[in-house]
Design a protein around this motif. Structure first.
Motif, PDB file in Angstrom:
ATOM      1  N   GLY A  14       1.918 -14.397  26.576  1.00 25.41           N
ATOM      2  CA  GLY A  14       1.409 -15.445  27.462  1.00 25.41           C
ATOM      3  C   GLY A  14       2.450 -16.514  27.721  1.00 25.41           C
ATOM      4  O   GLY A  14       2.198 -17.479  28.449  1.00 25.41           O
ATOM      5  N   GLY A  15       3.632 -16.343  27.136  1.00 28.06           N
ATOM      6  CA  GLY A  15       4.648 -17.398  27.211  1.00 28.06           C
ATOM      7  C   GLY A  15       5.848 -17.010  28.031  1.00 28.06           C
ATOM      8  O   GLY A  15       5.773 -16.107  28.874  1.00 28.06           O
ATOM      9  N   GLY A  56      -5.475 -13.696  21.211  1.00 21.05           N
ATOM     10  CA  GLY A  56      -5.759 -13.719  19.781  1.00 21.05           C
ATOM     11  C   GLY A  56      -4.648 -14.398  19.012  1.00 21.05           C
ATOM     12  O   GLY A  56      -3.624 -14.778  19.581  1.00 21.05           O
ATOM     13  N   LEU A  58      -1.936 -14.252  15.994  1.00 26.11           N
ATOM     14  CA  LEU A  58      -1.149 -13.297  15.214  1.00 26.11           C
ATOM     15  C   LEU A  58      -1.264 -13.509  13.718  1.00 26.11           C
ATOM     16  O   LEU A  58      -0.890 -12.633  12.933  1.00 26.11           O
ATOM     17  CB  LEU A  58       0.335 -13.401  15.605  1.00 26.11           C
ATOM     18  N   THR A  59      -1.753 -14.677  13.319  1.00 28.02           N
ATOM     19  CA  THR A  59      -1.909 -14.912  11.880  1.00 28.02           C
ATOM     20  C   THR A  59      -3.158 -14.194  11.346  1.00 28.02           C
ATOM     21  O   THR A  59      -3.361 -14.133  10.147  1.00 28.02           O
ATOM     22  CB  THR A  59      -1.994 -16.423  11.554  1.00 28.02           C
ATOM     23  N   ALA A  85       6.571 -13.968  19.994  1.00 31.76           N
ATOM     24  CA  ALA A  85       5.773 -15.190  19.747  1.00 31.76           C
ATOM     25  C   ALA A  85       6.502 -16.080  18.751  1.00 31.76           C
ATOM     26  O   ALA A  85       7.289 -15.613  17.923  1.00 31.76           O
ATOM     27  CB  ALA A  85       4.398 -14.825  19.220  1.00 31.76           C
ATOM     28  N   VAL A  87       6.590 -20.584  17.247  1.00 33.87           N
ATOM     29  CA  VAL A  87       6.361 -22.006  17.509  1.00 33.87           C
ATOM     30  C   VAL A  87       7.540 -22.822  16.990  1.00 33.87           C
ATOM     31  O   VAL A  87       8.157 -22.504  15.977  1.00 33.87           O
ATOM     32  CB  VAL A  87       5.064 -22.540  16.836  1.00 33.87           C
ATOM     33  N   ILE A 110       3.227 -18.435  11.032  1.00 37.65           N
ATOM     34  CA  ILE A 110       3.288 -18.050  12.449  1.00 37.65           C
ATOM     35  C   ILE A 110       4.621 -17.369  12.771  1.00 37.65           C
ATOM     36  O   ILE A 110       4.661 -16.302  13.386  1.00 37.65           O
ATOM     37  CB  ILE A 110       3.102 -19.281  13.367  1.00 37.65           C
ATOM     38  N   PHE A 137      12.512 -11.631  18.023  1.00 39.11           N
ATOM     39  CA  PHE A 137      13.231 -12.813  18.512  1.00 39.11           C
ATOM     40  C   PHE A 137      13.430 -13.837  17.407  1.00 39.11           C
ATOM     41  O   PHE A 137      12.492 -14.492  16.958  1.00 39.11           O
ATOM     42  CB  PHE A 137      12.507 -13.431  19.721  1.00 39.11           C
ATOM     43  N   SER A 139      16.643 -16.866  16.420  1.00 36.49           N
ATOM     44  CA  SER A 139      17.206 -17.987  17.183  1.00 36.49           C
ATOM     45  C   SER A 139      18.612 -18.276  16.667  1.00 36.49           C
ATOM     46  O   SER A 139      18.866 -18.142  15.458  1.00 36.49           O
ATOM     47  CB  SER A 139      16.348 -19.242  16.996  1.00 36.49           C
ATOM     48  N   TYR A 153      11.323 -23.603  10.778  1.00 42.42           N
ATOM     49  CA  TYR A 153      11.732 -22.688  11.862  1.00 42.42           C
ATOM     50  C   TYR A 153      13.010 -21.950  11.462  1.00 42.42           C
ATOM     51  O   TYR A 153      13.114 -20.738  11.594  1.00 42.42           O
ATOM     52  CB  TYR A 153      11.956 -23.530  13.119  1.00 42.42           C
ATOM     53  N   LYS A 157      13.355 -17.926  10.993  1.00 44.23           N
ATOM     54  CA  LYS A 157      14.188 -17.140  11.921  1.00 44.23           C
ATOM     55  C   LYS A 157      15.267 -16.365  11.171  1.00 44.23           C
ATOM     56  O   LYS A 157      15.645 -15.258  11.566  1.00 44.23           O
ATOM     57  CB  LYS A 157      14.793 -18.060  12.981  1.00 44.23           C
ATOM     58  N   PRO A 183      18.324 -15.826  20.763  1.00 44.20           N
ATOM     59  CA  PRO A 183      18.494 -16.587  22.011  1.00 44.20           C
ATOM     60  C   PRO A 183      19.171 -17.923  21.737  1.00 44.20           C
ATOM     61  O   PRO A 183      18.965 -18.534  20.689  1.00 44.20           O
ATOM     62  CB  PRO A 183      17.057 -16.834  22.491  1.00 44.20           C
ATOM     63  N   PRO A 189       8.356 -22.388  28.438  1.00 46.00           N
ATOM     64  CA  PRO A 189       7.383 -23.424  28.029  1.00 46.00           C
ATOM     65  C   PRO A 189       7.703 -24.045  26.663  1.00 46.00           C
ATOM     66  O   PRO A 189       7.356 -25.199  26.414  1.00 46.00           O
ATOM     67  CB  PRO A 189       6.065 -22.651  28.000  1.00 46.00           C
TER      68      PRO A 189
HETATM   69  N1  LIG Z   1      13.237 -21.145  24.387  1.00 42.52           N
HETATM   70  C1  LIG Z   1      14.273 -21.286  23.595  1.00 42.52           C
HETATM   71  O1  LIG Z   1      15.168 -22.129  23.829  1.00 42.52           O
HETATM   72  C2  LIG Z   1      14.403 -20.409  22.376  1.00 42.52           C
HETATM   73  C3  LIG Z   1      15.629 -20.439  21.693  1.00 42.52           C
HETATM   74  C4  LIG Z   1      15.786 -19.634  20.566  1.00 42.52           C
HETATM   75  C5  LIG Z   1      14.756 -18.817  20.144  1.00 42.52           C
HETATM   76  N2  LIG Z   1      13.562 -18.806  20.819  1.00 42.52           N
HETATM   77  C6  LIG Z   1      12.529 -17.895  20.321  1.00 42.52           C
HETATM   78  O2  LIG Z   1      12.211 -16.967  21.337  1.00 42.52           O
HETATM   79  C7  LIG Z   1      10.840 -16.561  21.223  1.00 42.52           C
HETATM   80  C8  LIG Z   1      10.153 -16.738  22.568  1.00 42.52           C
HETATM   81  O3  LIG Z   1      10.112 -18.125  22.843  1.00 42.52           O
HETATM   82  P1  LIG Z   1       9.769 -18.757  24.256  1.00 42.52           P
HETATM   83  O4  LIG Z   1      10.866 -19.661  24.576  1.00 42.52           O
HETATM   84  O5  LIG Z   1       9.359 -17.701  25.205  1.00 42.52           O
HETATM   85  O6  LIG Z   1       8.525 -19.657  23.796  1.00 42.52           O
HETATM   86  P2  LIG Z   1       7.106 -19.908  24.465  1.00 42.52           P
HETATM   87  O7  LIG Z   1       6.524 -21.071  23.742  1.00 42.52           O
HETATM   88  O8  LIG Z   1       7.237 -19.970  25.918  1.00 42.52           O
HETATM   89  O9  LIG Z   1       6.324 -18.584  24.066  1.00 42.52           O
HETATM   90  C9  LIG Z   1       5.900 -18.334  22.753  1.00 42.52           C
HETATM   91  C10 LIG Z   1       4.492 -17.790  22.815  1.00 42.52           C
HETATM   92  O10 LIG Z   1       4.038 -17.512  21.487  1.00 42.52           O
HETATM   93  C11 LIG Z   1       2.650 -17.754  21.477  1.00 42.52           C
HETATM   94  N3  LIG Z   1       2.155 -17.973  20.126  1.00 42.52           N
HETATM   95  C12 LIG Z   1       2.490 -18.977  19.289  1.00 42.52           C
HETATM   96  N4  LIG Z   1       1.785 -18.862  18.144  1.00 42.52           N
HETATM   97  C13 LIG Z   1       1.002 -17.773  18.282  1.00 42.52           C
HETATM   98  C14 LIG Z   1       0.042 -17.149  17.433  1.00 42.52           C
HETATM   99  N5  LIG Z   1      -0.252 -17.641  16.223  1.00 42.52           N
HETATM  100  N6  LIG Z   1      -0.582 -16.060  17.881  1.00 42.52           N
HETATM  101  C15 LIG Z   1      -0.318 -15.562  19.123  1.00 42.52           C
HETATM  102  N7  LIG Z   1       0.576 -16.110  19.959  1.00 42.52           N
HETATM  103  C16 LIG Z   1       1.225 -17.195  19.532  1.00 42.52           C
HETATM  104  C17 LIG Z   1       2.480 -19.024  22.329  1.00 42.52           C
HETATM  105  O11 LIG Z   1       1.146 -19.190  22.787  1.00 42.52           O
HETATM  106  C18 LIG Z   1       3.481 -18.794  23.431  1.00 42.52           C
HETATM  107  O12 LIG Z   1       2.901 -18.246  24.599  1.00 42.52           O
HETATM  108  C19 LIG Z   1      10.244 -17.413  20.106  1.00 42.52           C
HETATM  109  O13 LIG Z   1      10.199 -16.666  18.926  1.00 42.52           O
HETATM  110  C20 LIG Z   1      11.216 -18.552  19.979  1.00 42.52           C
HETATM  111  O14 LIG Z   1      11.212 -19.110  18.688  1.00 42.52           O
HETATM  112  C21 LIG Z   1      13.381 -19.596  21.925  1.00 42.52           C
END
Ligand SMILES: NC(=O)c1ccc[n+]([C@@H]2O[C@H](COP(=O)([O-])OP(=O)(O)OC[C@H]3O[C@@H](n4cnc5c(N)ncnc54)[C@H](O)[C@@H]3O)[C@@H](O)[C@H]2O)c1
Length: 249
Positions: A14-15, A56, A58-59, A85, A87, A110, A137, A139, A153, A157, A183, A189
């Motif tokens: 969803g993200g 749903g 994931l926990t 997924a 946070v 999470i 994924f 970081s 975090y 990671k 990444p 988001p």
């Molecule tokens: N965006 C960045 O700059 C960045 C950098 C390094 C790593 N990451 C990692 O990349 C991955 C994707 O991140 P993104 O940027 O698309 O983030 P995002 O916040 O857009 O998407 C993450 C999704 O995970 C879902 N989520 C969180 N907790 C959840 C749970 N308990 N159950 C189900 N869904 C859950 C959220 O609802 C969200 O839609 C993540 O693991 C993030 O840590 C992101």
């Protein structure tokens, strides 16, 4: 890349990144289950693959197991698992000397334990169809220290990388591959604080040798490569997708 006839389970669908990856797999012909806390986003019915959206947490390990089993039953197979997924609880996740320890536990459940939930249900199903591929994924955050620490975090990671290597070796004989993407800063988001803030965007882009913030498409391109047959000899490793940030002295 061609993914017709394949079946995928994508967390964080969803993200930002998870949704982009799911949409690219659907375009490539795979049937995809997207699992996320958020309600279903628009644009999942364009195909040619079939999307199934599961709202749903994931926990909730039994919930994950049920959704994974339903994915297998609907498609007769499970080929791919993408753990996207996560946070980043900015302002709450901080140094280990001051973080609220309940918050620490929440982040680890999470960001790390969810990976255990998905992988332990995916492995027996992938074995049934003679193999599969996983991308997790992490970081770049976990590759170095930070003067503005997010230690929950960071630790999650880093642990994901160790687990991915262990999974790769444990299940190599089953033709299950497991790889990690690191990444760099990516406009999704999760980084909503940069949206409508050109100064913040310029500051972040200025720290990236390639001169821009990453996109969810950059991450999806790398992920689909690692899932695909083009990466059939790649397992137990990590790919940094950060525009050169980590290569900089
Ligand atoms: N965006 C960045 O700059 C960045 C950098 C390094 C790593 N990451 C990692 O990349 C991955 C994707 O991140 P993104 O940027 O698309 O983030 P995002 O916040 O857009 O998407 C993450 C999704 O995970 C879902 N989520 C969180 N907790 C959840 C749970 N308990 N159950 C189900 N869904 C859950 C959220 O609802 C969200 O839609 C993540 O693991 C993030 O840590 C992101």
């Amino acid at each position: 890349m061609e993914f017709s006839g394949k079946s995928a389970f994508v967390t964080g669908g969803g993200g930002g990144m998870g949704l982009n990856i799911a949409q690219d797999l659907l375009r490539g012909g795979a049937n995809v289950t997207l699992f996320d806390l958020k309600p279903a986003p628009a644009g999942l019915d364009e195909g040619p693959g079939k999307a199934t959206y599961v709202q749903g947490d994931l926990t909730d390990e039994p919930r994950v197991g049920k959704a994974m089993a339903q994915t297998f039953d609907a498609n007769g197979r499970l080929d791919y698992l993408v753990n996207a997924a996560g946070v980043l609880l900015l302002g709450q996740d901080k140094s280990l000397v001051e973080i609220d320890l309940d918050l620490w536990d929440r982040v680890l459940v999470i960001d790390l334990k969810s990976m255990v939930h998905t992988v332990r249900h995916a492995v027996p199903l992938m074995r049934k169809n003679g193999g599969g591929a996983m991308v997790h994924f992490s970081s770049v955050q976990c590759l170095r220290g930070d003067d503005q620490p997010q230690d929950g975090y960071q630790a999650s990671k880093a642990a994901m990388v160790a687990l991915s290597k262990s999974i790769a070796i444990q299940f190599a004989a089953d033709y299950i591959r497991s790889n990690v993407i690191y990444p760099g800063p990516t406009m999704t988001p999760m980084q909503a604080r940069w949206e409508n803030n050109p100064e913040a965007q310029a500051a972040v882009a200025g720290r990236v040798p390639l001169g821009r913030i990453g996109t969810s498409q950059d991450m999806s391109n790398a992920c689909l490569f690692l899932l695909s047959e083009k990466a059939s000899f790649i397992t137990g490793t990590e790919l940094i997708v950060d525009g050169g940030v980590m290569a900089k002295p």
